[in-house]
Design a protein around this motif. Structure first.
Motif, short mmCIF file in Angstrom:
data_model
loop_
_atom_site.label_atom_id
_atom_site.label_comp_id
_atom_site.label_asym_id
_atom_site.label_seq_id
_atom_site.Cartn_x
_atom_site.Cartn_y
_atom_site.Cartn_z
N ASN A 137 -8.88 8.50 0.03
CA ASN A 137 -8.94 8.38 1.48
C ASN A 137 -10.01 9.34 2.00
O ASN A 137 -9.70 10.37 2.59
CB ASN A 137 -7.57 8.70 2.10
N ILE A 166 0.86 -1.18 0.00
CA ILE A 166 0.00 0.00 0.00
C ILE A 166 0.90 1.24 0.00
O ILE A 166 1.81 1.34 0.82
CB ILE A 166 -0.90 0.06 1.25
N TYR A 177 0.71 5.03 0.65
CA TYR A 177 -0.17 6.08 1.17
C TYR A 177 0.30 7.42 0.62
O TYR A 177 1.42 7.83 0.85
CB TYR A 177 -0.11 6.06 2.70
N SER A 228 -4.68 6.42 -1.72
CA SER A 228 -3.67 5.38 -1.54
C SER A 228 -3.68 4.48 -2.76
O SER A 228 -4.72 4.26 -3.38
CB SER A 228 -3.97 4.53 -0.30
#
Lengths: 279, 379, 306
Positions: free
Chosen positions: B346, B321, B323, B328
């Motif tokens: 997000n 992942i 971010y 993301s």
């Protein structure tokens, strides 16, 4: 390569290097103020050798001759050397380029006796075949000096040309300037410092040459190094020390003025840039 | 915004200002520009977008006159430019390095081009004032280029190329020499200036964000040819080939064969997916032909539960992942080993220590997409 | 569509032709052709006339006779004087080059490590002496090295020696002179090379465990080879043919080929003989000159190609 600390060994190398380079010159200058004819024994302060130097007519006419030749050789060498630099840097590949580059750089290392002898034989052959040059003298020295000085000019100018941002010229053309206009209004002003540096280098080289001038000179065209050489061959003379002192002073003064000027310009520039960003 | 405004201008006028006809440029057998034909409309900002070495700079230099074409023609308002030197063309260029003359002041830099226009002194001064005001640099007229910041130098370069009122303005990587923060600001400023003087522009860039922000139309260049021309939204949402799909933004490509082809829908069998890909339009092609299905990461949904639809989903494991703040990027691995990217906004604030269930590494998830999200391309 | 040849196009190529043609022609006439003439005259015979050599070609009885006189070359081989002269020139130039390198490299290295503004000043101080006068700088050493010169006076005064050391008119004086005169030509190219080095390379080397000495010998020195070669050639080639230094500082037994050529020409007035000496010297120097040009040309062409 940058490093905050320059080590102890490096300092020693630097200091002893400069001592080696400069002490002989300083001693030479020191003894030009010696009263005695003997340059190794101090007999009191005097400037009489400077007087004698200026009264030496042969020496003075040689100085004049050398300056004249150096001025003309340097000027011609800048013209030819700049053209050669432009051809080397700007014309890409062309027929005979390798030979061209070779011819430009070879005079940098060619032993002077070979250059001198070969040019003399050329002048003799030419005068036999064409009647020119009728006699050897300042013209033949000028040709010889131009030939080896243009190599130095070409190297100095070509290194500047290579750093040159070509888009400046394209921008000028884009804004309406012709090729010639671009050259005189953009290229030349920007590379001018390199031309000046090349000219000064050529001037000092011509002023300094003994061997080549000895080969190609004729009666009545005696240059300063030739006079100095024949005098030195006979032994040391305080008059030569006096001449050396004047020469060293002239050169270092010119150099330091140039250095100081450039440093000042740089400082002004930095200040201006700072004020531009502070606004 | 700027883009929409200029789109409507084009719709209204659609006057062709520059015609490029079958243009070719050969460098020792290497075709830097290969048979390009292109029309540029009056008042538009056209961006040539491509990786370095794709021929976009050569095309720009052909327009400026720094290179001569091997074949083809360039017409400006119907008149051929072939054989004209750069200084004879009513075209000006803003250089990537700005190419401001270091030995001249801002004023002198701008006056340089005006001198060749046979204008009176008064008029030259008036023009200099005009363009310097346009770029808001009037107070710096007496400065030398090295006394200006990067953004200021760019404004001067723009003013200098606009001073001659060119019929066509060329911009070579206009933001290339600026740092990222300044870029976004200058992009919009420059577009405003260009639109206020209504000049036709061709710009070259390798930065898709720059092209999409500034240009009304974009041409994607690759290996000397233009692969696709369109508005930014078109080239992003409707790429016409794998090259453009992959060049602009990131994309997941599924390769498969055509299994169902009806006028209103089609299906593609992809060995990487458990169920066929279903698209809501027909594909004009033969049964069993090889196709590629392009799906942008932001159009991929990621859920813990199995989606209800019968098509367009797969199981996957979260491998990684990234971010990125606003969203993301999930790196998912399908059972076949195929890797798929999914971009998830997000929208909820993520707080460390929060015990709400959240997707994390090694979670088994379902990914899915709607029947209108992807594009079918020839393989 | 091909471009028609327009007047501007023609002027452009004409201008380019002039810009490259004029210096080309000048160098051809005053640098290349003279060598051909030297070669030609080296096959002539010396005679007491103006000019003091015979013609190679004669035209008599409808016959063109070309006579190549090889005696000048045979002389060079047979008289030990010349053979020894060549050998000792190469030896003196070679040893001087190595001395220049050993003295010049640390100086160049130290200058490259100085902060930028001090660098330029130091560099200028290195070059400054060579802008004054070669002759006078050699002359300075006469006063220092003489039997009653400053060095001997100082040593005698300190009681370190009882009688003056004979230094002037010995090979040692020639070595000192060459090193002194040519040192800047060694320092400059090495400095130019060193100053371009990326300092992080040394940091990487020490990060990987190299001691400063190891980092120098494994990173800095190999990277500066081109500077070393350029500097060495700039010292070696002109030194081989050096005339002024052996003439003023060397003794009668310090044989150097430049001096032999000079006396052959000016004292013996044997022009063909001097030409043969020059031809052989040039042949000897072809390899070093080619090496020098390679390193020079690499620089020049790297730019022309992009």
């Amino acid at each position: 390569m940058t490093n905050a600390g320059i080590g102890r060994w490096s300092w020693m190398a630097l200091v002893s290097g400069f001592i080696f380079l400069y002490v002989p010159i300083f001693i030479l200058m020191f003894y030009s103020f010696n009263e005695s004819r003997l340059v190794t024994v101090w007999a009191g302060f005097s400037i009489k050798w400077y007087g004698e130097l200026f009264r030496d007519e042969q020496m003075m006419s040689a100085v004049w001759m050398s300056l004249k030749i150096a001025f003309l050789s340097a000027s011609m060498a800048v013209v030819l050397g700049t053209m050669a630099a432009i051809a080397m840097v700007r014309f890409g590949r062309f027929r005979g380029k390798t030979m061209f580059t070779g011819m430009i750089t070879a005079p940098l290392v060619m032993p002077e006796v070979i250059t001198g002898l070969s040019l003399l034989l050329l002048f003799v052959t030419l005068s036999q075949a064409l009647g020119w040059p009728a006699e050897r003298g300042s013209v033949t020295i000028w040709i010889a000096h131009t030939t080896f000085c243009m190599a130095y000019v070409a190297v100095v100018v070509s290194s500047r040309l290579r750093e040159f941002d070509r888009s400046l010229e394209e921008a000028a053309m884009d804004l309406g300037a012709s090729r010639l206009g671009v050259f005189f209004r953009i290229t030349l002003p920007i590379v001018a410092p390199a031309l000046l540096a090349g000219w000064l280098l050529a001037f000092t080289l011509s002023l300094d040459d003994l061997v080549i001038a000895s080969f190609v000179s004729g009666p009545g065209s005696t240059t300063l190094p030739m006079v100095v050489f024949s005098s030195v061959r006979l032994g040391v003379s305080p008059k030569i020390n006096a001449l050396a002192t004047l020469l060293v002073l002239a050169v270092s003064m010119a150099t330091f003025i140039a250095w100081w000027y450039m440093r000042r310009q740089e400082l002004i520039r930095q200040k201006e840039i700072q004020s531009a960003f502070n606004k | 915004m700027a883009t929409e405004q200029s789109n409507s201008q084009i719709e209204n006028k659609k006057l062709v200002q520059l015609e490029i006809k079958k243009l070719e440029k050969d460098f020792d057998g290497f075709k830097a520009v290969n048979n390009i034909s292109l029309d540029i409309y009056q008042g538009e900002i056209f961006a040539l977008l491509g990786a370095s070495g794709c021929g976009k700079s050569t095309l720009l230099r052909l327009l400026a006159g720094f290179e001569m074409p091997t074949a083809g023609d360039i017409l400006l308002n119907g008149q051929s430019l072939i054989g004209l030197s750069p200084h004879e063309r009513p075209i000006n260029m803003m250089f990537q390095s700005y190419a401001l003359f270091p030995h001249m002041t801002v004023e002198q830099n701008i006056a340089f081009g005006l001198r060749y226009e046979h204008l009176s002194k008064v008029e030259i001064t008036r023009k200099i004032d005009e363009v310097l005001n346009l770029v808001q640099m009037a107070q710096y007229a007496k400065r030398k280029p090295h006394q200006l910041s990067g953004g200021q130098q760019q404004r001067v370069a723009l003013a200098r190329s606009l001073a001659k009122e060119p019929k066509l303005l060329l911009l070579d990587e206009p933001m290339g020499a600026l740092d990222k923060k300044l870029r976004t600001q200058m992009q919009l400023e420059i577009v405003d200036i260009l639109e206020s003087v209504e000049v036709t522009c061709v710009m070259v860039t390798h930065d898709q964000e720059e092209a999409m922000t500034m240009a009304s139309r974009v041409g994607i260049m690759d290996a000397g040819v233009i692969r696709q021309i369109g508005q930014p939204i078109e080239v992003y949402e409707q790429p016409n080939c794998r090259m453009t799909a992959e060049f602009i933004g990131s994309v997941n490509i599924f390769e498969g064969t055509l299994s169902v082809d009806e006028p209103d829908h089609a299906q593609i069998n992809c060995p990487d997916l458990p169920v066929p890909i279903h698209v809501a339009h027909g594909v004009v092609g033969s049964f069993g032909m090889q196709l590629a299905f392009a799906l942008r990461p932001e159009k991929v949904r990621v859920d813990m539960e199995k989606p209800a639809n019968a098509h367009n989903f797969a199981r996957g494991v979260i491998e990684d992942i990234a971010y990125l703040g606003s969203h993301s990027i999930y790196h998912l691995r399908l059972p076949s080993g195929k890797k798929v990217l999914a971009s998830v906004a997000n929208s909820d604030r993520l707080v460390t220590g929060d015990d709400a269930p959240r997707l994390t590494w090694n979670d088994e998830v379902y990914l899915s997409w709607s029947e209108k999200s992807g594009v079918v391309l020839s393989a | 569509m091909t471009n028609p040849v327009r007047p501007a196009q023609f002027l452009k190529s004409f201008g380019r032709g002039l810009v490259s043609g004029i210096p080309y022609f000048w160098l051809l006439l005053f640098f290349v052709i003279p060598f051909v003439i030297v070669l030609k005259i080296s096959f002539a015979e010396s005679q007491i006339a103006q000019p003091p050599f015979t013609d190679l070609t004669s035209f008599a009885d409808d016959m063109l006779t070309i006579s190549l006189n090889l005696f000048n070359y045979i002389d060079l081989y047979e008289y030990d004087l010349y053979l020894d002269g060549y050998i000792s020139s190469v030896k003196i130039a070679g040893i001087s080059t190595i001395l220049c390198l050993l003295i010049g490299y640390p100086i160049a290295y130290a200058i490259a490590k100085l902060p930028p503004h001090a660098r330029n000043l130091a560099l200028m101080l290195v070059i400054l002496p060579s802008w004054t006068s070669f002759l006078i700088r050699i002359y300075a050493w006469i006063g220092l090295l003489k039997n009653n010169g400053l060095i001997n006076n100082a040593l005698l005064g300190l009681g370190l020696i009882d009688e003056p050391l004979v230094m002037l008119h010995t090979p040692i004086a020639v070595y000192i002179g060459i090193v002194y005169a040519y040192l800047p030509f060694m320092i400059l190219p090495i400095y130019t090379n060193l100053v371009k080095h990326d300092h992080t390379l040394l940091e990487a080397a020490s990060d990987l465990g190299a001691t400063p000495a190891a980092a120098f010998f494994k990173v800095t020195l190999p990277l500066s080879v081109s500077g070393i070669v350029a500097g060495s050639m700039l010292v070696f080639i002109p030194s081989v043919g050096e005339f002024v230094i052996p003439e003023l500082l060397g003794g009668p037994d310090t044989l150097m080929i430049g001096k032999l050529l000079w006396s052959e020409f000016f004292n013996a007035r044997n022009w063909p003989g001097a030409s043969a000496v020059a031809v052989v010297m040039l042949i000897m120097l072809i390899i070093p000159i080619t090496i020098f040009q390679r390193y020079q040309a690499k620089d020049l062409e790297a730019i022309a190609d992009d």
